[in-house]
Design an enzyme around this catalytic site. Structure first.
Site, mmCIF file in Angstrom:
data_model
loop_
_atom_site.group_PDB
_atom_site.id
_atom_site.type_symbol
_atom_site.label_atom_id
_atom_site.label_comp_id
_atom_site.label_asym_id
_atom_site.label_seq_id
_atom_site.Cartn_x
_atom_site.Cartn_y
_atom_site.Cartn_z
ATOM 1 N N LYS A 79 0.732 -1.246 0.171
ATOM 2 C CA LYS A 79 -0.088 -0.280 -0.149
ATOM 3 C C LYS A 79 0.812 1.475 0.087
ATOM 4 O O LYS A 79 0.574 2.245 -0.868
ATOM 5 C CB LYS A 79 -0.860 0.032 1.325
ATOM 6 C CG LYS A 79 -2.237 -1.004 1.120
ATOM 7 C CD LYS A 79 -3.027 -0.812 2.110
ATOM 8 C CE LYS A 79 -4.356 -1.799 2.146
ATOM 9 N NZ LYS A 79 -5.217 -1.611 3.165
ATOM 10 N N LYS A 113 -8.359 -10.449 -7.762
ATOM 11 C CA LYS A 113 -9.545 -10.592 -6.969
ATOM 12 C C LYS A 113 -10.273 -9.375 -7.216
ATOM 13 O O LYS A 113 -9.765 -8.347 -7.206
ATOM 14 C CB LYS A 113 -9.256 -10.966 -5.644
ATOM 15 C CG LYS A 113 -8.675 -9.933 -4.651
ATOM 16 C CD LYS A 113 -8.850 -10.208 -3.236
ATOM 17 C CE LYS A 113 -8.848 -8.852 -2.470
ATOM 18 N NZ LYS A 113 -9.527 -8.978 -1.284
ATOM 19 N N LYS A 140 -13.297 -3.907 -3.530
ATOM 20 C CA LYS A 140 -14.015 -2.608 -3.548
ATOM 21 C C LYS A 140 -13.008 -1.431 -3.836
ATOM 22 O O LYS A 140 -13.296 -0.481 -4.163
ATOM 23 C CB LYS A 140 -14.746 -2.451 -2.528
ATOM 24 C CG LYS A 140 -13.947 -2.606 -1.036
ATOM 25 C CD LYS A 140 -15.163 -2.331 0.315
ATOM 26 C CE LYS A 140 -14.966 -3.230 1.397
ATOM 27 N NZ LYS A 140 -13.800 -3.299 1.971
HETATM 28 P P1 ADP Z 1 -11.926 -5.491 -0.375
HETATM 29 O O1 ADP Z 1 -10.561 -5.905 -1.213
HETATM 30 O O2 ADP Z 1 -13.340 -5.627 -1.197
HETATM 31 O O3 ADP Z 1 -11.587 -4.137 0.162
HETATM 32 P P2 ADP Z 1 -11.317 -6.677 1.792
HETATM 33 O O4 ADP Z 1 -9.807 -6.991 1.504
HETATM 34 O O5 ADP Z 1 -11.782 -5.717 2.776
HETATM 35 O O6 ADP Z 1 -12.127 -6.441 0.453
HETATM 36 O O7 ADP Z 1 -11.920 -8.087 2.386
HETATM 37 C C1 ADP Z 1 -12.866 -8.362 3.233
HETATM 38 C C2 ADP Z 1 -13.127 -9.758 3.399
HETATM 39 O O8 ADP Z 1 -13.952 -10.113 2.233
HETATM 40 C C3 ADP Z 1 -11.988 -10.515 3.089
HETATM 41 O O9 ADP Z 1 -11.482 -11.273 4.355
HETATM 42 C C4 ADP Z 1 -12.389 -12.031 2.531
HETATM 43 O O10 ADP Z 1 -12.958 -12.781 3.257
HETATM 44 C C5 ADP Z 1 -13.548 -11.355 1.544
HETATM 45 N N1 ADP Z 1 -13.159 -10.987 0.132
HETATM 46 C C6 ADP Z 1 -12.883 -9.841 -0.551
HETATM 47 N N2 ADP Z 1 -12.725 -9.880 -1.680
HETATM 48 C C7 ADP Z 1 -12.898 -11.102 -2.045
HETATM 49 C C8 ADP Z 1 -13.167 -11.951 -3.286
HETATM 50 N N3 ADP Z 1 -12.574 -11.338 -4.594
HETATM 51 N N4 ADP Z 1 -13.643 -12.995 -3.143
HETATM 52 C C9 ADP Z 1 -13.677 -13.765 -2.241
HETATM 53 N N5 ADP Z 1 -13.878 -13.048 -1.188
HETATM 54 C C10 ADP Z 1 -13.176 -12.020 -0.830
HETATM 55 NA NA NA Z 2 -9.306 -3.575 0.985
#
Ligand code: ADP
Ligand code: NA
Length: 330
Positions: free
Chosen positions: A114, A197, A200
């Site tokens: 980051k 992946k 958000k």
């Molecule tokens: P983001 O990348 O959307 O900000 P986070 O990293 O905050 O998401 O992830 C929160 C939780 O959501 C993770 O611990 C995981 O369990 C789940 N998660 C996030 N993105 C995915 C994905 N693409 N596929 C499956 N699970 C995910």
């Molecule tokens: Na995130």
């Protein structure tokens, strides 16, 4: 009661959660709340480690909590609250900061990733000590298990190290938590870049399925999802990542095997598959969207639920913090 304690949380860092959060986190949490003493948090103190618009943060925090409930987290069964409503999180984080090595914190790969994106000077010290706050989140509740994604494994390891160090320096205080990363939980990929992946915090939204988007928007994105040229509906992560991602989404949300979907669509084009995926996604997300709208339309009720969650969380957190202060000599 004697159910094992789990803690998990997500940042209110977007106006909507995304399909990966729904499948990988919320749906799993919803199942777990029967068998565990579950504590679910909207981690807004973590969100301010990068710049946020204050009014937007307030709105996103409430909306994230509403989506937890809308997706099936039952505030009667689980403890659901907003992190900043329980001051013990910040207080324990400070104490843990004092037993965390600078080099140890520097080795956290998520900070390296980051901070490299925007340069070290753009990164705050808060972003640097983010994993220590996460350790506090977990240790306050004496959680045995932390359901997280693979990218959080290193932070849970740090949490264990800090708990072990504190216990040996100041006397037995913390339960050692374990990361719970179920191998069977599907990973969802970006529709436009199926090697990354779904997230958000993705730079562009074209490949992102947002839980709160209207059906039209989501359907359009799915119809435009990247596939390949051979028009064969077959699961093959390496050779056909785009098609495999669509099959995964379909399979998880419709609770059907990938094989049965491959069979049903054999000989049909990608357009057919995409249309069916869009319908299945809408079937899963429409009720979540509607329930979220209802909760957001009744602020007093949402406040009441969150205040009750904060009270329950505070009781546990304050007990742990008092013990910690006592042990340290504060
Ligand atoms: P983001 O990348 O959307 O900000 P986070 O990293 O905050 O998401 O992830 C929160 C939780 O959501 C993770 O611990 C995981 O369990 C789940 N998660 C996030 N993105 C995915 C994905 N693409 N596929 C499956 N699970 C995910
Ligand atoms: Na995130």
């Amino acid at each position: 009661d004697s159910k094992p304690v789990i803690f998990s949380g997500m940042q209110p860092s977007s106006d909507s959660l995304q399909l990966g959060n729904y499948i990988g986190a919320l749906s799993q949490w919803t199942k777990m709340q029967e068998d565990y003493d579950a504590i679910f948090c909207v981690v807004n103190l973590h969100a301010i480690t990068v710049p946020q618009d204050p009014a937007e943060l307030v709105e996103r925090t409430r909306r994230t909590a509403a989506q937890y409930i809308a997706a099936g987290i039952d505030p009667d069964k689980s403890t659901l609250f907003i992190q900043s409503h329980v001051p013990a999180h910040a207080e324990l984080a400070w104490v843990l900061n004092t037993i965390t090595g600078f080099g140890e914190a520097s080795r956290m790969t998520q900070f390296k990733d980051k901070s490299q994106k925007n340069g070290a000077d753009a990164a705050s010290v808060g972003l640097f000590t983010y994993p220590v706050l996460m350790a506090a989140d977990i240790l306050l509740y004496q959680a045995e298990s932390v359901p997280v994604g693979e990218d959080q494994r290193q932070h849970v390891e740090l949490t264990r190290d800090l708990a072990t160090r504190f216990n040996s320096r100041f006397g037995e205080t913390f339960v050692l938590p374990e990361a719970q990363i179920p191998k069977t939980v599907a990973k969802i990929y970006d529709l436009q870049n199926p090697l990354a992946k779904m997230s958000k915090s993705a730079e562009t939204e074209a490949g992102l399925i947002k839980v709160l988007d209207p059906a039209k928007v989501t359907t359009k994105k799915i119809m435009r999802a990247v596939t390949d040229d051979d028009n064969e509906i077959r699961f093959d992560r390496a050779a056909k990542p785009g098609v495999s991602n669509l099959l995964t989404i379909f399979s998880v949300l419709a609770e059907r095997s990938v094989e049965s979907i491959e069979e049903e669509f054999a000989g049909l084009g990608y357009g057919h598959l995409k249309k069916a995926v869009a319908e299945v996604v809408e079937g899963a997300l429409a009720p979540v969207r509607e329930r979220t709208d209802e909760l957001m339309a009744d602020p007093a009720e949402l406040d009441r639920l969150l205040a009750r969650g904060a009270d329950r969380a505070s009781e546990i957190a304050t007990n742990t913090l008092n013990l910690v202060y006592d042990r340290v000599g504060l």
